[in-house]
Design a protein around this motif. Structure first.
Motif, PDB file in Angstrom:
ATOM      1  N   LEU A  38      -9.780   6.216  -6.199  1.00  7.30           N
ATOM      2  CA  LEU A  38     -10.658   7.369  -6.401  1.00  7.30           C
ATOM      3  C   LEU A  38     -10.693   7.780  -7.866  1.00  7.30           C
ATOM      4  O   LEU A  38     -11.761   8.100  -8.402  1.00  7.30           O
ATOM      5  N   ALA A  39      -9.555   7.744  -8.537  1.00  8.62           N
ATOM      6  CA  ALA A  39      -9.505   8.074  -9.963  1.00  8.62           C
ATOM      7  C   ALA A  39     -10.319   7.068 -10.781  1.00  8.62           C
ATOM      8  O   ALA A  39     -11.010   7.457 -11.728  1.00  8.62           O
ATOM      9  N   ILE A  40     -10.271   5.798 -10.415  1.00  5.18           N
ATOM     10  CA  ILE A  40     -11.060   4.783 -11.114  1.00  5.18           C
ATOM     11  C   ILE A  40     -12.554   5.038 -10.926  1.00  5.18           C
ATOM     12  O   ILE A  40     -13.341   4.934 -11.873  1.00  5.18           O
ATOM     13  N   VAL A  41     -12.955   5.397  -9.725  1.00  2.00           N
ATOM     14  CA  VAL A  41     -14.370   5.681  -9.457  1.00  2.00           C
ATOM     15  C   VAL A  41     -14.834   6.897 -10.247  1.00  2.00           C
ATOM     16  O   VAL A  41     -15.917   6.883 -10.845  1.00  2.00           O
ATOM     17  N   ILE A  42     -14.029   7.940 -10.282  1.00  2.00           N
ATOM     18  CA  ILE A  42     -14.396   9.138 -11.040  1.00  2.00           C
ATOM     19  C   ILE A  42     -14.470   8.824 -12.533  1.00  2.00           C
ATOM     20  O   ILE A  42     -15.390   9.269 -13.227  1.00  2.00           O
ATOM     21  N   TYR A  43     -13.537   8.054 -13.028  1.00  7.34           N
ATOM     22  CA  TYR A  43     -13.568   7.655 -14.438  1.00  7.34           C
ATOM     23  C   TYR A  43     -14.816   6.832 -14.747  1.00  7.34           C
ATOM     24  O   TYR A  43     -15.489   7.067 -15.758  1.00  7.34           O
ATOM     25  N   ALA A  44     -15.147   5.868 -13.905  1.00  3.74           N
ATOM     26  CA  ALA A  44     -16.326   5.027 -14.139  1.00  3.74           C
ATOM     27  C   ALA A  44     -17.597   5.869 -14.113  1.00  3.74           C
ATOM     28  O   ALA A  44     -18.494   5.673 -14.944  1.00  3.74           O
ATOM     29  N   PHE A  45     -17.692   6.811 -13.177  1.00  4.14           N
ATOM     30  CA  PHE A  45     -18.868   7.678 -13.117  1.00  4.14           C
ATOM     31  C   PHE A  45     -18.962   8.549 -14.364  1.00  4.14           C
ATOM     32  O   PHE A  45     -20.042   8.689 -14.948  1.00  4.14           O
TER      33      PHE A  45
END
Length: 56
Positions: A38-45
Motif C-alpha cells: 500500500l505504501a508503494i502504491v501511494i508513493y507511485a501515485f
C-alpha cells in the motif's frame, strides 16, 4: 454421532496451540506485506501526480 464428536475433540486438541502460533505469525507477516504494498502504491501515485502525469 458420538464418533464424530470424538474426532472433533481429537482434532481440536491436536491443533489448538499450533493454530494460534502459526496463524498469528502468518497474519503479522501478511499485514506488514500488505502495508508495504500500500505504501508503494501511494508513493507511485504521489510521484505521478507531482510530475504532472496526465490521467486520461
Amino acid at each position: 454421532m458420538g464418533k464424530f464428536l470424538l474426532f472433533k475433540e481429537i482434532y481440536v486438541e491436536a491443533f489448538k496451540n499450533w493454530r494460534n502460533l502459526i496463524l498469528e505469525k502468518y497474519f503479522k507477516v501478511f499485514s506488514w506485506f500488505c502495508f508495504i504494498l500500500l505504501a508503494i502504491v501511494i508513493y507511485a501515485f504521489a510521484f505521478r501526480v507531482s510530475t504532472g502525469y496526465a490521467f486520461d
